[in-house]
Design a protein around this motif. Structure first.
Motif, PDB file in Angstrom:
ATOM      1  N   LYS A 387       0.659  -1.149   0.137  1.00 30.93           N
ATOM      2  CA  LYS A 387       0.087  -0.217  -0.017  1.00 30.93           C
ATOM      3  C   LYS A 387       0.834   1.093  -0.152  1.00 30.93           C
ATOM      4  CE  LYS A 387      -4.110   1.695   2.239  1.00 30.93           C
ATOM      5  NZ  LYS A 387      -5.101   1.302   3.623  1.00 30.93           N
ATOM      6  N   SER A 400       2.968   6.265  -1.956  1.00 33.27           N
ATOM      7  CA  SER A 400       1.936   5.056  -2.570  1.00 33.27           C
ATOM      8  C   SER A 400       2.390   4.318  -3.400  1.00 33.27           C
ATOM      9  CB  SER A 400       0.710   5.713  -2.929  1.00 33.27           C
ATOM     10  OG  SER A 400       0.742   6.730  -3.974  1.00 33.27           O
ATOM     11  N   SER A 401       1.659   3.338  -4.112  1.00 32.99           N
ATOM     12  CA  SER A 401       2.412   2.363  -5.124  1.00 32.99           C
ATOM     13  C   SER A 401       2.808   2.954  -6.552  1.00 32.99           C
ATOM     14  CB  SER A 401       1.158   1.270  -5.156  1.00 32.99           C
ATOM     15  OG  SER A 401       0.053   1.741  -5.512  1.00 32.99           O
ATOM     16  N   GLU A 402       2.072   4.092  -6.782  1.00 29.51           N
ATOM     17  CA  GLU A 402       2.612   4.741  -7.814  1.00 29.51           C
ATOM     18  C   GLU A 402       3.958   5.218  -7.992  1.00 29.51           C
ATOM     19  OE1 GLU A 402       0.729   9.160  -8.156  1.00 29.51           O
ATOM     20  OE2 GLU A 402      -0.477   7.816  -6.649  1.00 29.51           O
ATOM     21  N   PHE A 403       4.540   5.246  -6.848  1.00 31.79           N
ATOM     22  CA  PHE A 403       6.064   5.612  -6.366  1.00 31.79           C
ATOM     23  C   PHE A 403       7.030   4.509  -6.474  1.00 31.79           C
ATOM     24  CE2 PHE A 403       3.594   9.251  -4.858  1.00 31.79           C
ATOM     25  CZ  PHE A 403       4.042  10.336  -5.855  1.00 31.79           C
ATOM     26  N   ASN A 405       8.478   2.937  -8.519  1.00 35.13           N
ATOM     27  CA  ASN A 405       9.412   3.369  -9.393  1.00 35.13           C
ATOM     28  C   ASN A 405      10.363   4.396  -9.296  1.00 35.13           C
ATOM     29  OD1 ASN A 405       9.224   0.907 -11.228  1.00 35.13           O
ATOM     30  ND2 ASN A 405       7.862   1.856 -12.342  1.00 35.13           N
ATOM     31  N   PHE A 512      -2.719  11.138  -0.625  1.00 34.56           N
ATOM     32  CA  PHE A 512      -2.851  10.105  -1.244  1.00 34.56           C
ATOM     33  C   PHE A 512      -4.050   9.131  -1.124  1.00 34.56           C
ATOM     34  CE2 PHE A 512       2.028  10.603  -1.438  1.00 34.56           C
ATOM     35  CZ  PHE A 512       1.943  11.117  -2.695  1.00 34.56           C
TER      36      PHE A 512
END
Ligand code: SF4
Length: 525
Positions: A387, A400-403, A405, A512
């Protein structure tokens, strides 16, 4: 063979001192003392599998070792050269047993510079530190470089403050050197207090000489003769090993009068802090060493200009000092070739929370968040969904998971709304309530406020009241607006980083995971 029993705080609490003693007795019993060296090390980093025992040259790592396992280890591994499968590391990601220490994914994916000796040498033995190249950086600084060129080398390396601020270390040293006033002081900030953080403690316990050596070099560079290590009293093992290291350093001529026969003298003293989080702020820390109440004061003047007892003072974190000797020894180019252009070198993190492998790790700056959580951390416990990660401790933010990378370095984290901080990384999974998480950190920071300024003292309490109201299901939509208003006032009006950063976990989770806040609010009007 060389048998190392881990005696970091975690393994020690799991009984590693008794295991070490039993191992020494068993080796004697079998008359193997001339062939087998039994000793101990500081933290290996993978604390969740302790007590750890490592056997060289076979490079075997045994985990969850008990006193009763010792006779079998001697009989089967030391005498017959066979491994005991029951004690091998069972990789939670692949389900495989991994006999070789350095093949374990947790270690394989790391690059250890600051932690180079942790888990490798006996931290109470200066000879082992010297045997691994210790005090060579100091020797080079004292006999081949003048103070200005030491500062120049640190500047060129690009080393940035590992306490979290990321300020260029060489520049800081330059300010302290150039500042008028005498005597000058060097301080090591070892007042690590973030929940879930134990990087500094492990370095002090596992490789205290690396910190001393960095401080002595800093003293030579800025023109100081006295250093203080401000370490919280809750770290008794770190304090014990630091004091042993200081005594040994003096005995070997690496510390004290005319270091290594040069005309430079430098002494170091350990000051125990009482565990107030705010004393990690440099001006509060200085006040505490002076015997005053540990409260921050406005800056400027910065400590480089007016620090301890009003004199020019250089303050760096444990990890920054631990990197210094190697930079001098191996050169600025070597260090700056690791990591990213603007954040050279490595970062040390304490990875905790819902990952399979929790522990202490060191990676080149620029490693992605996903690589840390999945390749080193082994992914999420019980194969639940990732998460978020809380970085930078209670004053940091979450990603959050969008980060996943996102390259982890000082500037990328700030641009993503989080903070490097001093290196705590807490992973949460899909079952964690982010409002509850924010409330937890807020509660910590509010309790640690020194109360000196109103926005922090009152604003923090108000924020906490709102979050408690929301988690009780009694919140209103207008509370979300109020959170943002109070946070703005705290950020603009608080004197120190504690007050300015207290709203961060709330703001980040609100940014987020706003849906989770709204889900708690029954009355949506
Ligand atoms: Fe104290 Fe908070 Fe003000 Fe910092 S911001 S000086 S912790 S009251």
């Amino acid at each position: 063979s060389h048998v190392l029993c881990c005696r970091g705080t975690s393994c020690t609490s799991g009984g590693s001192s008794e295991i070490l003693e039993a191992m020494q007795q068993e080796v004697q019993k079998h008359n193997l003392q001339d062939e087998v060296l039994v000793t101990f090390s500081g933290c290996h980093g993978l604390c969740s599998i302790g007590p750890i025992m490592v056997i060289y040259p076979e490079d075997i790592l045994y985990c969850h070792v008990k006193r009763d396992d010792v006779p079998e280890i001697v009989e089967k591994t030391l005498k017959k050269g066979t491994v005991i499968e029951r004690l091998l590391f069972n990789d939670p990601a692949s389900g495989e047993l991994i006999p070789e220490y350095h093949s374990i994914p947790f270690y394989r994916n790391q690059q250890r510079i600051i932690l180079r000796n942790c888990g490798v040498i006996n931290p109470e033995c200066i000879e082992e530190y010297i045997g691994r190249g210790g005090y060579q950086g100091l020797t080079k600084a004292l006999f081949e470089m003048d103070p200005e060129s030491v500062i120049e080398e640190i500047k060129r390396s690009g080393l940035r403050g590992r306490g979290g601020g990321g300020f260029p270390t060489g520049l800081k040293w330059q300010f302290a050197r150039n500042a008028p006033g005498n005597p000058k002081y060097v301080i090591c900030n070892a007042d690590e207090g973030d929940p879930g953080a134990f990087m500094d403690r492990s370095i002090l316990e596992g490789d205290p000489h690396s910190v001393l050596e960095g401080m002595i070099i800093a003293g030579y560079a800025i023109g100081a003769q006295k250093g203080f290590i401000y370490c919280r009293a809750e770290y008794p093992l770190a304090i014990k090993r630091l004091n042993i290291a200081i005594e040994q350093g003096k005995r070997m001529g690496c510390l004290g009068k005319n270091i290594l026969g040069s005309d430079f003298s430098f002494d170091i003293e350990v000051k125990e802090g009482a565990g107030a989080f705010v004393c990690g702020e440099e001006t509060a820390l200085i006040a505490s060493i002076e015997g005053k109440r540990g409260e921050p004061r406005p800056r400027p003047p910065f400590p480089a200009e007016r620090g301890l007892w009003g004199k020019p003072t250089n303050i760096n974190n444990v990890k920054s000092y631990a990197a210094v000797a190697q930079i001098i020894q191996k050169g600025a180019e070597w260090f700056s070739s690791i990591g990213t252009k603007d954040s050279p070198g490595t970062a040390v993190f304490a990875l905790t929370g819902k990952v399979k492998n929790t522990g202490l790790l060191e990676i080149p700056m620029g490693t992605t968040l996903g690589e840390i959580v999945f390749d080193i951390g082994g992914g999420i416990n019980k194969d639940r969904k990732f998460k978020a990660v809380q970085t930078g401790g209670p004053l940091g933010g979450c990603l959050s998971s969008e980060f996943l990378n996102l390259p982890v370095d000082f500037d990328s984290l700030v641009s993503a709304g989080a903070l490097m901080g001093s290196g705590g990384m807490i992973v949460v999974d899909e079952t964690t309530c982010m409002v509850e998480l924010a409330r937890f950190f807020l509660q910590f920071s509010v309790a640690e406020s020194c109360g000196q300024c109103t926005p922090c003292r009152v604003g923090g309490k108000k924020l906490l009241e709102i979050l408690e109201r929301i988690t009780r299901g009694e919140g209103k939509m207008e509370d979300l607006v109020m959170i943002e208003d109070i946070s703005r006032t705290m950020k603009e009006g608080s004197l120190c980083a504690l007050g300015q950063g207290t709203p961060n976990p709330v703001l980040a989770t609100l940014r987020f995971f706003r849906d989770e806040y709204e889900a708690h609010i029954v009355d949506k009007r």
